[in-house]
Design an enzyme around this catalytic site. Structure first.
Site, PDB file in Angstrom:
ATOM      1  N   ASN A 196     -10.173  -0.931   0.395  1.00  0.00           N
ATOM      2  CA  ASN A 196      -8.717  -0.734   0.376  1.00  0.00           C
ATOM      3  C   ASN A 196      -8.194  -1.146  -1.007  1.00  0.00           C
ATOM      4  O   ASN A 196      -8.166  -2.330  -1.334  1.00  0.00           O
ATOM      5  CB  ASN A 196      -8.089  -1.588   1.479  1.00  0.00           C
ATOM      6  CG  ASN A 196      -6.577  -1.469   1.539  1.00  0.00           C
ATOM      7  OD1 ASN A 196      -5.950  -0.918   0.635  1.00  0.00           O
ATOM      8  ND2 ASN A 196      -5.987  -2.010   2.586  1.00  0.00           N
ATOM      9  N   CYS A 235       0.824  -1.232   0.000  1.00  0.00           N
ATOM     10  CA  CYS A 235       0.000   0.000   0.000  1.00  0.00           C
ATOM     11  C   CYS A 235       0.848   1.267   0.000  1.00  0.00           C
ATOM     12  O   CYS A 235       0.317   2.357  -0.204  1.00  0.00           O
ATOM     13  CB  CYS A 235      -0.931   0.004   1.193  1.00  0.00           C
ATOM     14  SG  CYS A 235      -1.963  -1.455   1.259  1.00  0.00           S
ATOM     15  N   HIS A 288      -3.696   6.795   3.055  1.00  0.00           N
ATOM     16  CA  HIS A 288      -4.049   5.499   2.473  1.00  0.00           C
ATOM     17  C   HIS A 288      -5.360   5.044   3.101  1.00  0.00           C
ATOM     18  O   HIS A 288      -5.548   5.151   4.308  1.00  0.00           O
ATOM     19  CB  HIS A 288      -2.930   4.486   2.746  1.00  0.00           C
ATOM     20  CG  HIS A 288      -3.339   3.085   2.422  1.00  0.00           C
ATOM     21  ND1 HIS A 288      -3.932   2.757   1.223  1.00  0.00           N
ATOM     22  CD2 HIS A 288      -3.272   1.933   3.146  1.00  0.00           C
ATOM     23  CE1 HIS A 288      -4.204   1.458   1.216  1.00  0.00           C
ATOM     24  NE2 HIS A 288      -3.814   0.946   2.371  1.00  0.00           N
TER      25      HIS A 288
END
Ligand code: ACO
Length: 359
Positions: A286, A116, A256
């Site tokens: 996500n 990520c 994020h």
């Protein structure tokens, strides 16, 4: 020549049209519910790639929009850097597939894999290359097709992730301070808390590894959660300090999008005003490397990101990896690019002639 900074001149995102709601997952009989997912993560729905869609196809769509906005032709690109942990292939790099799909015939291309944190890492690399003078511009992409790595029988992971892509064009300019700081960190000792174990050179794919589901994402959520909060807050503070600014100087924070509770905890730790934080996890889940560039593009499209705004990006992901970056938002094409190129070319020609005639 005046000092060049790297500014974002274009942005774009692509989210696949297939919407998968919490209710859809509830109906799949994996032992989850809309109520659990919403209260534990903030996610209401995510997008899954349709047949034929992959990380590179989504990345290419986002990239085309970003190039269009920057008014930059693919053939004028110096670099394509793509962050992903769900590449089309182990190799060649997904960036090369995008480079060829775009017709960016002059560009170098490579992938960055920091889960990520991949987009923030890719941005840091592209910024460094522009500052060093080895590239005048770069297409920086975060793209994921995580639905292809999900075990739809594992409720602890399958409800969290989604697919999509976001891209920015970064260009040399002396018109703005551009990217003001970029900090990156890692702790590889905790790699197995969030990983895809099989399919690489250590655990090559076999019938057995596939039967054991080793090609799927596995995560120890609780441990990851705690580390994410601390690491993101620490990285944000470090990036602010490196840029020589404070949280008060930030107009918008784009974290994020892993879990709304993580974002809330980071914001609390930093004592950052909630209204200045951009959150879209409820619609996309996500999307790992894609989450920050998708959020950048959405924020800009919604008018939440205006020229001259100071932006804080902060990420955490598998590896573990984490990082943050502060930049002054530009967000429009460089107006005098063409004229400047002509002037520079003319100046070079004059210099060449003078060099030849000088004794
Ligand atoms: N539906 C219903 N129940 C569930 C689900 C689900 N989808 N998932 C887990 N549960 C159950 C668990 O089995 C457990 O049940 P038990 O008590 O009977 O054992 C219970 O819910 C609590 O589980 P926890 O894991 O403690 O739940 P938690 O509140 O920690 O939330 C979550 C889990 C959402 C995964 C959270 O820990 C999290 O967000 N972690 C961090 C994710 C992250 O930041 N990842 C990094 C970036 S991703 C990347 O790099 C690719």
């Amino acid at each position: 020549m005046a000092k060049q900074n790297a500014v974002v001149t274009g942005y774009g995102f692509y989210a696949p049209s297939r919407v998968v709601t919490n209710l859809d997952l509830e109906k799949m009989g994996v032992g989850t519910s809309d109520e659990w997912i919403t209260t534990r993560t903030g996610i209401k729905e995510r997008r899954f790639a349709s047949d034929g869609e992959t990380t590179s196809t989504m990345a290419t769509r986002a990239a085309r929009i970003a190039l269009e906005r920057a008014r930059l032709r693919p053939q004028d690109l110096d670099l394509v850097v793509l962050g992903t942990c769900s590449p089309d292939y182990l190799f060649p790099a997904t960036a090369c597939l995008v480079q060829t799909a775009l017709g960016a015939e002059r560009a170098g291309a490579f992938d960055v894999e920091a889960a990520c944190t991949s987009f923030v890492s890719a941005l840091a690399i592209a910024n460094g290359m522009i500052l060093a003078g080895s590239a005048r511009n770069a297409l920086v992409i975060g793209a994921e097709c995580l639905s292809h790595l999900l075990d739809l029988k594992d409720r602890t992971t399958c409800v969290l992730f989604g697919d999509g892509a976001g891209a920015v064009v970064l260009e040399a300019s002396n018109a703005s301070v551009g990217v003001e700081s970029a900090v990156l960190h890692a702790d590889g000792s905790k790699g197995d808390l969030l990983w895809v174990e099989g399919g690489g050179s250590r655990v090559p794919a076999t019938n057995e590894t596939v039967a054991q589901g080793k090609h799927f994402i596995r995560m120890q959520g609780g441990e990851t959660f705690k580390l994410a909060v601390k690491s993101m807050a620490d990285a944000a503070e470090e990036a602010l300090a490196e840029a020589g600014v404070t949280a008060d100087d930030i107009d918008i924070m784009i974290p994020h999008q892993a879990n709304v509770r993580i974002i809330d905890a980071v914001v609390k730790r930093l004592k950052f005003p909630e209204e200045k934080v951009f959150v879209n996890i409820q619609r996309y889940g996500n999307t790992s490397a894609a989450s920050i560039p998708i959020a950048i593009a959405e924020a800009a499209e919604q008018g939440r990101l205006k020229k001259g705004d100071r932006v804080l990006l902060v990420a955490f992901g598998g590896g573990f990896t984490w990082g943050a970056s502060v930049m002054e938002w530009w967000g429009v094409p460089i107006p005098d690019r063409r004229e400047k190129t002509i002037v520079e070319r003319a100046a070079r020609t004059v210099e060449d002639v003078l060099d030849k005639v000088r004794p």
